[in-house]
Design a protein around this motif. Structure first.
Motif, PDB file in Angstrom:
ATOM      1  N   ASP B 213       1.141  -1.222   0.179  1.00 17.89           N
ATOM      2  CA  ASP B 213      -0.139  -0.269  -0.124  1.00 17.89           C
ATOM      3  C   ASP B 213       0.933   1.278  -0.022  1.00 17.89           C
ATOM      4  O   ASP B 213       1.906   1.002   0.168  1.00 17.89           O
ATOM      5  N   PRO B 215       2.471   3.196   1.611  1.00 18.45           N
ATOM      6  CA  PRO B 215       3.896   4.129   3.069  1.00 18.45           C
ATOM      7  C   PRO B 215       3.642   5.049   3.099  1.00 18.45           C
ATOM      8  O   PRO B 215       3.743   6.205   3.801  1.00 18.45           O
ATOM      9  N   PRO B 218       1.226   7.581   5.738  1.00 15.06           N
ATOM     10  CA  PRO B 218       0.590   6.650   6.974  1.00 15.06           C
ATOM     11  C   PRO B 218      -0.387   7.241   7.530  1.00 15.06           C
ATOM     12  O   PRO B 218      -0.422   8.460   7.832  1.00 15.06           O
ATOM     13  N   GLY B 222      -1.531   3.420  11.816  1.00 12.60           N
ATOM     14  CA  GLY B 222      -0.356   3.269  11.444  1.00 12.60           C
ATOM     15  C   GLY B 222       0.811   4.429  12.217  1.00 12.60           C
ATOM     16  O   GLY B 222       2.279   3.767  11.924  1.00 12.60           O
ATOM     17  N   SER B 343       7.334  -5.960   1.700  1.00 18.13           N
ATOM     18  CA  SER B 343       6.321  -4.927   2.077  1.00 18.13           C
ATOM     19  C   SER B 343       5.383  -4.641   3.574  1.00 18.13           C
ATOM     20  O   SER B 343       5.545  -3.400   3.957  1.00 18.13           O
ATOM     21  N   LYS B 347       5.071  -1.131   5.442  1.00 22.72           N
ATOM     22  CA  LYS B 347       4.154   0.135   5.402  1.00 22.72           C
ATOM     23  C   LYS B 347       4.023  -0.034   6.773  1.00 22.72           C
ATOM     24  O   LYS B 347       3.599   0.985   7.977  1.00 22.72           O
ATOM     25  N   PRO B 350       7.219   3.405   8.453  1.00 22.52           N
ATOM     26  CA  PRO B 350       7.239   4.254   7.192  1.00 22.52           C
ATOM     27  C   PRO B 350       8.187   5.311   7.347  1.00 22.52           C
ATOM     28  O   PRO B 350       8.654   5.806   8.544  1.00 22.52           O
TER      29      PRO B 350
END
Lengths: 214, 405
Positions: B213, B215, B218, B222, B343, B347, B350
């Motif tokens: 996705d 990044p 965030p 996140g 990945s 994510k 960040p």
């Protein structure tokens, strides 16, 4: 190409990995010849650093400074320990006398640059976004002599790259690409485009060019 | 590729009205007009206007398209009976080696042409606003400064002072250099009243096949897990230098093979009985170093599946474990899991300094999966990331290898 050994004593310079050789917008009076190592040519575009080219042994850069002082159009950074020959415009005549092969090399470089610049101008002068996008693909196809333009071809290019060639916004290029894909003319992958019949694009762009001047 | 045979320069006679070459022809020949008259007809790119130009006796024509290996841009027609000399590029090269002045003259002409075309390009792009190199040079310094490439920033500021000591931003440039030299670059420093480009936006994975996705943005969730301490460690100007040297350590690591095996953010100097996650991590790392990747992967996975710890050492270990887990998977040939791990890491953290190495590994995974296009796009990403270090160089090498296949 063999350069006179004496030249390194007189004009040799060395750079460490990641060291700047010259910086975009700095006035330029010298041009460079790579003896060993590699040099990355970058430019800050829309606040992002983009790599324009990577040059290696035997390549020449900064050549626009040969004839008159003007600001550098890009930044040159050593990618590894790199040895260069650096020539000031004022030594140019003497340099060519001593190394006429370099003169030939420069002629070749300029010939290519002129053509590339003209070709890009031709794209920009088209007024329809769709034709611009097509013409970028045509240009890329022409540049690769290994491609067989009679059959389906794969161009390693992203929408962003097409946008920068065409002087268009990324989103507009994306729209045109999607449209062409829907018509079944191309297939889009993240970083490549497959064109089914580039000849068809060539005919459309050529006929548009003709009518533009009519 | 060039022919080594000595074909030599040949004279050729044309009858009035003959065409030597047409626009669009492909040919490597270069000509000199000896006697008679040659007319070059081309079409102006912007207006479509036809331009006719006489070649003077003793002048070359057909040079650019021959040397640049592109189609003729003009039609060359003979008027009256005419004699030309015809040669291939190697003949031409030999000829001009003895006439450097001719080359110099040609270079002047070419350079002027190039400049005119560049000007047209700028005007078509509507980019005719006069550029002030002085201001732009300062902006480049600012760009690198804000991106943490301090040595590059210093270079630009230094050049600014060298060329424009009396200009508007001279003092600002001086202050920047002082800040860089004293090692006191803090986020607050990065914000004085100067034309400041927005902070460099981080490039984002735009992958289609795997579930990355964005990044870049965030979301609140996140960021929620991240302590303030960590944010300042990763993002703070002060720490940018250490981050870059870590990247170097990456490569000097174990020396063997790619040498890219070390995902640790720091050396752990905590004496025995230190924080538990860091301990677990150290043990897993030990397994990795002795080549027990499957076992190491299991341990790393245990760490990463736990909650983010509180202490700073533990958090570092926790973050590093994500990268190392990916590496263990790579070594164990579990590529899909490796991709998912990388990945996930990008994510979850960040802007992590491990991101660059992760992209590099992702590139190598696609390379071994025989997807050169994908691999190149990731190596390209590494190539464009600052600060520049050996990883950029390695990425470049990979790109070249892949492109030459």
């Amino acid at each position: 190409m063999m350069l006179d050994e004496r030249f390194f004593d007189k004009f040799g310079v060395e750079y460490k990995t990641s060291e700047i050789i010259f910086c975009e917008f700095e006035p330029g009076n010298e041009f460079y010849f790579i003896v060993t190592g590699s040099v990355q040519i970058v430019k800050v575009i829309n606040n992002k650093e983009k790599t324009l080219d990577v040059l290696t042994k035997g390549d020449v850069f900064g050549e626009m400074a040969i004839l008159e002082e003007q600001p550098r159009s890009a930044t040159a950074i050593a990618m590894e320990h790199t040895k260069l020959l650096r020539f000031h415009r004022n030594n140019f005549d003497a340099l060519l006398e001593g190394n006429p092969q370099l003169a030939y090399k420069l002629l070749v470089i300029f010939s290519k640059r002129i053509y590339d610049a003209k070709r890009r101008l031709m794209i920009l002068l088209l007024d329809e976004p769709q034709l611009k996008v097509m013409d970028v693909m045509i240009m890329l196809a022409e540049q690769d002599p290994k491609l067989d333009l009679q059959s389906q071809i794969t161009l390693p290019v992203s929408a962003q790259q097409i946008a920068s060639w065409a002087g268009m916004a990324d989103t507009d290029v994306q729209k045109e690409l999607t449209h062409l894909a829907r018509l079944g003319k191309i297939d889009i992958y993240g970083d490549k485009v497959v064109v089914h019949k580039i000849g068809e694009f060539q005919r459309m762009v050529a006929s548009k060019r003709k009518s533009m001047y009519a | 590729m060039r022919q080594t045979s000595t074909t030599g320069i040949l004279p050729r006679k044309y009858k009035s009205g003959s065409i030597i070459y047409f626009e669009g022809d492909k040919s490597e020949y270069i000509y000199i007009l000896k006697t008679g008259r040659v007319l070059l007809t081309s079409v102006k790119l912007d207006s479509g206007e036809e331009v006719k130009e006489d070649v003077r006796q003793g002048e070359f024509f057909g040079v650019k398209s021959s040397l640049g290996r592109y189609p003729r841009e003009e039609t060359a027609q003979v008027i009256g009976d005419t004699e030309v000399l015809i040669m291939n590029p190697s003949d031409f090269e030999r000829l001009i080696l003895r006439n450097v002045n001719v080359v110099l003259k040609m270079l002047r002409v070419f350079s002027n042409q190039l400049r005119r075309i560049h000007k047209s390009v700028r005007s078509v792009l509507g980019d005719e606003t006069e550029i002030k190199p002085e201001l732009e040079l300062f902006k480049i310094g600012e760009y690198y400064f804000k991106g943490g490439s301090l040595s590059h920033a210093r270079y630009a500021f230094k050049k600014y002072l060298e060329y424009y000591p009396d200009q508007q931003y001279a003092k600002a440039a001086m202050d920047r250099i002082k800040a860089i030299d004293s090692g006191q670059v803090s986020p607050e420093d990065m914000d004085f009243g100067t034309p400041s480009p927005a902070p460099a936006s981080r490039s984002v994975i735009d992958d289609d096949g795997f579930s990355f996705d964005e990044p870049e943005a965030p979301g609140p969730q996140g960021d929620a897990g991240r302590g303030d301490g960590k944010r300042s460690r990763i993002d703070g100007g002060d720490d940018l230098t250490p981050v870059s040297s870590e990247m170097d350590d990456f490569l000097s690591g174990d020396g063997g093979g790619s040498g890219l095996d070390d995902f640790s953010l720091d050396n752990f100097e905590e004496p025995g009985g230190g924080p538990s996650v860091a301990d677990d991590y150290a043990r897993a790392k030990g397994l990795m170093k002795s080549g027990k990747f499957a076992e190491a992967a299991a341990k790393m996975a245990e760490i990463t599946s736990g909650a983010e710890p509180a202490g700073i050492e533990d958090r570092r270990a926790y973050e590093s474990a994500h990268g190392d887990l990916g590496t263990c998977y790579v070594k164990a040939g579990r590529l899909k899991e490796a991709l998912d791990t990388y990945s996930g890491m990008i994510k979850k953290f960040p802007g992590t300094p491990l991101e660059k190495a992760a992209y590099f590994y992702i590139g190598t995974i696609f390379e071994s999966a025989n997807k050169p296009d994908k691999a190149i796009s990731y190596f390209n990403r590494v190539l464009n990331m600052t600060p520049k270090d050996d990883l950029n160089t390695q990425a470049m090498k990979k790109i070249r290898e892949l492109q030459s296949r």
